[in-house]
Every structure is written in C-alpha cells, then in structure tokens.
Design an enzyme around this catalytic site. Sequence first.
Site, PDB file in Angstrom:
ATOM      1  N   LYS A  26      43.115  24.016  44.741  1.00 38.93           N
ATOM      2  CA  LYS A  26      44.273  24.932  44.746  1.00 38.93           C
ATOM      3  C   LYS A  26      45.536  24.252  45.248  1.00 38.93           C
ATOM      4  CE  LYS A  26      41.062  28.556  46.156  1.00 38.93           C
ATOM      5  NZ  LYS A  26      40.285  27.978  47.262  1.00 38.93           N
TER       6      LYS A  26
ATOM      7  N   ASP B 279      34.308  25.343  45.464  1.00 35.05           N
ATOM      8  CA  ASP B 279      35.684  25.809  45.608  1.00 35.05           C
ATOM      9  C   ASP B 279      36.350  25.088  46.776  1.00 35.05           C
ATOM     10  OD1 ASP B 279      37.797  27.975  45.030  1.00 35.05           O
ATOM     11  OD2 ASP B 279      37.517  28.113  47.209  1.00 35.05           O
TER      12      ASP B 279
HETATM   13  N1  NDP Z   1      41.880  31.982  47.743  1.00 33.09           N
HETATM   14  C1  NDP Z   1      41.924  32.343  49.008  1.00 33.09           C
HETATM   15  O1  NDP Z   1      42.990  32.684  49.562  1.00 33.09           O
HETATM   16  C2  NDP Z   1      40.670  32.351  49.796  1.00 33.09           C
HETATM   17  C3  NDP Z   1      39.571  31.685  49.324  1.00 33.09           C
HETATM   18  N2  NDP Z   1      38.407  31.646  50.055  1.00 33.09           N
HETATM   19  C4  NDP Z   1      37.250  30.894  49.483  1.00 33.09           C
HETATM   20  O2  NDP Z   1      36.106  31.732  49.447  1.00 33.09           O
HETATM   21  C5  NDP Z   1      35.035  31.157  50.172  1.00 33.09           C
HETATM   22  C6  NDP Z   1      34.157  32.242  50.766  1.00 33.09           C
HETATM   23  O3  NDP Z   1      34.900  33.158  51.541  1.00 33.09           O
HETATM   24  P1  NDP Z   1      34.872  33.241  53.144  1.00 33.09           P
HETATM   25  O4  NDP Z   1      36.201  33.738  53.547  1.00 33.09           O
HETATM   26  O5  NDP Z   1      34.376  31.968  53.696  1.00 33.09           O
HETATM   27  O6  NDP Z   1      33.905  34.410  53.443  1.00 33.09           O
HETATM   28  P2  NDP Z   1      32.369  34.817  53.168  1.00 33.09           P
HETATM   29  O7  NDP Z   1      32.407  36.278  52.926  1.00 33.09           O
HETATM   30  O8  NDP Z   1      31.738  33.906  52.208  1.00 33.09           O
HETATM   31  O9  NDP Z   1      31.733  34.657  54.613  1.00 33.09           O
HETATM   32  C7  NDP Z   1      31.501  33.441  55.221  1.00 33.09           C
HETATM   33  C8  NDP Z   1      30.865  33.707  56.601  1.00 33.09           C
HETATM   34  O10 NDP Z   1      29.623  34.393  56.425  1.00 33.09           O
HETATM   35  C9  NDP Z   1      28.556  33.641  56.995  1.00 33.09           C
HETATM   36  N3  NDP Z   1      27.413  33.791  56.065  1.00 33.09           N
HETATM   37  C10 NDP Z   1      27.247  33.229  54.848  1.00 33.09           C
HETATM   38  N4  NDP Z   1      26.098  33.632  54.267  1.00 33.09           N
HETATM   39  C11 NDP Z   1      25.519  34.487  55.137  1.00 33.09           C
HETATM   40  C12 NDP Z   1      24.318  35.230  55.118  1.00 33.09           C
HETATM   41  N5  NDP Z   1      23.467  35.180  54.081  1.00 33.09           N
HETATM   42  N6  NDP Z   1      24.018  36.006  56.210  1.00 33.09           N
HETATM   43  C13 NDP Z   1      24.866  36.053  57.267  1.00 33.09           C
HETATM   44  N7  NDP Z   1      26.023  35.370  57.351  1.00 33.09           N
HETATM   45  C14 NDP Z   1      26.355  34.590  56.283  1.00 33.09           C
HETATM   46  C15 NDP Z   1      29.068  32.215  57.109  1.00 33.09           C
HETATM   47  O11 NDP Z   1      28.482  31.548  58.192  1.00 33.09           O
HETATM   48  P3  NDP Z   1      27.480  30.267  58.020  1.00 33.09           P
HETATM   49  O12 NDP Z   1      28.256  29.178  57.371  1.00 33.09           O
HETATM   50  O13 NDP Z   1      27.116  29.962  59.430  1.00 33.09           O
HETATM   51  O14 NDP Z   1      26.317  30.752  57.213  1.00 33.09           O
HETATM   52  C16 NDP Z   1      30.561  32.446  57.356  1.00 33.09           C
HETATM   53  O15 NDP Z   1      30.820  32.709  58.725  1.00 33.09           O
HETATM   54  C17 NDP Z   1      35.752  30.229  51.169  1.00 33.09           C
HETATM   55  O16 NDP Z   1      34.901  29.235  51.671  1.00 33.09           O
HETATM   56  C18 NDP Z   1      36.860  29.682  50.293  1.00 33.09           C
HETATM   57  O17 NDP Z   1      36.352  28.661  49.456  1.00 33.09           O
HETATM   58  C19 NDP Z   1      38.310  32.337  51.236  1.00 33.09           C
HETATM   59  C20 NDP Z   1      39.386  33.018  51.747  1.00 33.09           C
HETATM   60  C21 NDP Z   1      40.659  33.071  51.080  1.00 33.09           C
HETATM   61  O1  DGU Z   2      48.008  31.171  56.274  1.00 30.11           O
HETATM   62  C1  DGU Z   2      47.125  31.627  55.690  1.00 30.11           C
HETATM   63  C2  DGU Z   2      45.758  31.138  55.670  1.00 30.11           C
HETATM   64  O2  DGU Z   2      45.764  29.798  55.835  1.00 30.11           O
HETATM   65  C3  DGU Z   2      45.162  31.482  54.342  1.00 30.11           C
HETATM   66  O3  DGU Z   2      46.082  31.285  53.379  1.00 30.11           O
HETATM   67  C4  DGU Z   2      43.969  30.689  54.024  1.00 30.11           C
HETATM   68  O4  DGU Z   2      43.004  30.988  54.922  1.00 30.11           O
HETATM   69  C5  DGU Z   2      43.529  30.851  52.599  1.00 30.11           C
HETATM   70  O5  DGU Z   2      43.843  31.998  51.970  1.00 30.11           O
HETATM   71  C6  DGU Z   2      42.134  30.423  52.273  1.00 30.11           C
HETATM   72  O6  DGU Z   2      41.980  30.148  51.140  1.00 30.11           O
HETATM   73  O7  DGU Z   2      41.268  30.325  53.137  1.00 30.11           O
END
Ligand code: NDP
Ligand code: DGU
Length: 321
Positions: free
Chosen positions: A86, A51
């Site tokens: 995206k 992603d």
């Molecule tokens: N469409 C949108 O608006 C959004 C999309 N996303 C997408 O979703 C993905 C995942 O969501 P995200 O917000 O990163 O959150 P997550 O819930 O996946 O959490 C990520 C965090 O958890 C830690 N982590 C991962 N696995 C473990 C584990 N097994 N035990 C303990 N800690 C862990 C990671 O650290 P470490 O790397 O050190 O393991 C990182 O700090 C993003 O990378 C992105 O691609 C995210 C937010 C918004």
């Molecule tokens: O301003 C807002 C932030 O950038 C937020 O939009 C992002 O963090 C996003 O949703 C993501 O996909 O991680």
Amino acid sequence: MAIPEATLVGSFEKKIPLVSFGTAEYPFGASAHSVKDVILDAIKIGYRHFDSAALYQSEKPLGEAVKEALSLGLIKSRDELFITSKLWCSDAHRHCVLPALQKSLKSMELEYVDLYLVHWPVSVKPGEYELLVKKKDLVPIDIKAVWEAMEECYKLGLAKSIGVSNFTCKKLQALLATSKIPPAVNQVEMNPLWQQKKLRELCREKDIIITAYSPLGAKGTLWGKNWVMDCEGLQQIANQKNKTVAQICLRWVYEHGVSLLVKSFNKERMKENLDIFDWKLSSEESRMISEIPQRKGFPGEEFISDDGPYKSLEALWDGEI
Ligand SMILES: NC(=O)C1=CN([C@@H]2O[C@H](COP(=O)(O)OP(=O)(O)OC[C@H]3O[C@@H](n4cnc5c(N)ncnc54)[C@H](OP(=O)(O)O)[C@@H]3O)[C@@H](O)[C@H]2O)C=CC1
Ligand SMILES: O=C[C@H](O)[C@@H](O)[C@@H](O)[C@H](O)C(=O)O
C-alpha cells in the site's frame, strides 16, 4: 484444503485468495517475532496472499520469506503467491506514487506486486512514514492525480492490479467518476460488529472486491477493541457449533463473498483461522449475526484536523473526498 479464490476485475493473470495473512504488527518494525519466520510458517500452513504496506515495515521480511520459501521448495515460483502492498499518505501525491512503489518493490526484492492500494483517502506532506500522522501535515488528496499515477503503475506491469483502502461510498463514487481503470479492491474494516452493508452493495454493483480488515476487531492491537471477540451473541453461536469466536467471525465474513485479511503470528491460531471452509453458518445463525448492533472499531481520529481537509469523523467516513 486450498483457500478459495476470486477473480479480480482488470487482472486476468491471477485470482485473489479469499483468506489472506495480515503482516501488520504494532508498533511497526518492533515485533518480538521474526516476521520472516512467521511468514514462512504461514506459507507452510497454506497462506498464499500476504498483505503488507510501506507503513508496516513488513515488506523487507516478506521479501526475505518469499526468497527462502523458494529456496526451501515450499513454492516453485513467486507467482504462486499474491502480494499486496500500500501507498502511504505521505506518498499520496502524483509524483510520489511510482517512486514509492519502486521503493516497496526494492524492499521486497520483487519485480511486481499483485495488488497495490491507496492506503487512505488522505494525503500528508511528503516525508517520513509515521504511525500517527502529524495533523499540521494533512492536505487534501488530489485523488484524480494520485489515481492516474496508480494507473501508470498498472500499465508498467509493476502492479498487476490496483485498488484503494478505507474508501467509503461517496469517496469511491468520486474515484469511479474519474478513473480509467476502476479500482479492483477496496480494503476496509469489516466484521460482525461493522458489517458494511451499504458499501458492500455499492462494491457488488461496481464489481469491486471488498477485502475485510480487522475481521476479529483487531483485539490486542494498538487500536483494537474486544467488542467483537467478547460479543455474547457470537460466543453463543461458537459454543453451539463447537467453533471459536474467531472462526465464526471469519466464516461470517467469508460467507458474504468478500475476501478477508487476518493477522496471527501464532501457528495454532494461523491454522485455526484457515479451518473455516468445510462447515457453514445456519440461516438462523446468520440472522442472529445480522441483528448485532453496529459499532465501528477503527476510529481514524488521527486524520481529523480543525484545519481540514477532514474536520470531523463524519467527513472522513461519510463525506466527500
Ligand atoms: N488498510 C488498513 O487501513 C488496515 C489494514 N489492516 C490489515 O489487516 C490485517 C488484519 O487486521 P488486524 O487489524 O490485525 O486485526 P485482526 O482482526 O486480524 O486481529 C488481529 C489480532 O487478533 C489476534 N488473533 C488472531 N487470530 C486469533 C484467533 N484465532 N483467536 C484469538 N485471537 C486471534 C492476533 O493476535 P496473535 O497474533 O497473537 O494471534 C491479533 O492481536 C492487518 O495485519 C493488516 O494487514 C489492518 C488494519 C487497517
Ligand atoms: O495513523 C493511522 C494508523 O497508522 C493506521 O493508518 C494504520 O494502522 C493502518 O490503517 C493500518 O493499515 O494498520
């Protein structure tokens, strides 16, 4: 063990792997890791869905990793991977959509993405991609026009499927009322503390696959909270089952028949996050999780402005588009 997959409406060619690898690390473009190497490790470990987003600055390293995975023989063809990107808010204007996808494809050196998503139900004036959008640049999104341009990307074969992200029920219904090609996916926050019951029901009824982001509550990220990983009820279940809290969260999401994205740039945690398929939650454990008080993690305040179009968080999350 191979990652289970689901069929996407409108995409006859490829199924979506239900556990995907998140490539967003904040602040974007400043990771202490080589994102290309991290993605190569993830491919070696078994991840097949990646992603990305124009905003994340991970498209270029993702494309480089795909190229290297091919040359190393880790995969035989690019088709073995499912790649999502995206459309950022500053490109959420009819005339910007196709050029934005073409730019993303150029960054990744790919011919097509498997899934292209409208990142937010929000438009900002065209310009730079900024992690925090400038409130004065927020303008109403013309979702009909933006979606027609997304449909064009699909028809051109540049996006094998199209969808949205951060769309709640009313906004999704507004889109469904005008779209010729319905969104295949809605990517939203979902975890045991934000279970998205209402949205899941609507998406099930409309054959839209939910992709859960921040399944661990994004602990340790710019906006993330510790609420999910530190939740006592989840810790108790994890201890009983000899699993980690992360695994309990991921298994819980998986058992709701939705796809999920999890981000870890650490090899051991990447493996741990895939070790969720050969065990399950008991009905008592599922019941306990269903009773956890709900608390939304991702705030979204950056998209709120006194001048609109969204004047409150309620309008952003629960209101009309
Ligand atoms: N469409 C949108 O608006 C959004 C999309 N996303 C997408 O979703 C993905 C995942 O969501 P995200 O917000 O990163 O959150 P997550 O819930 O996946 O959490 C990520 C965090 O958890 C830690 N982590 C991962 N696995 C473990 C584990 N097994 N035990 C303990 N800690 C862990 C990671 O650290 P470490 O790397 O050190 O393991 C990182 O700090 C993003 O990378 C992105 O691609 C995210 C937010 C918004
Ligand atoms: O301003 C807002 C932030 O950038 C937020 O939009 C992002 O963090 C996003 O949703 C993501 O996909 O991680």
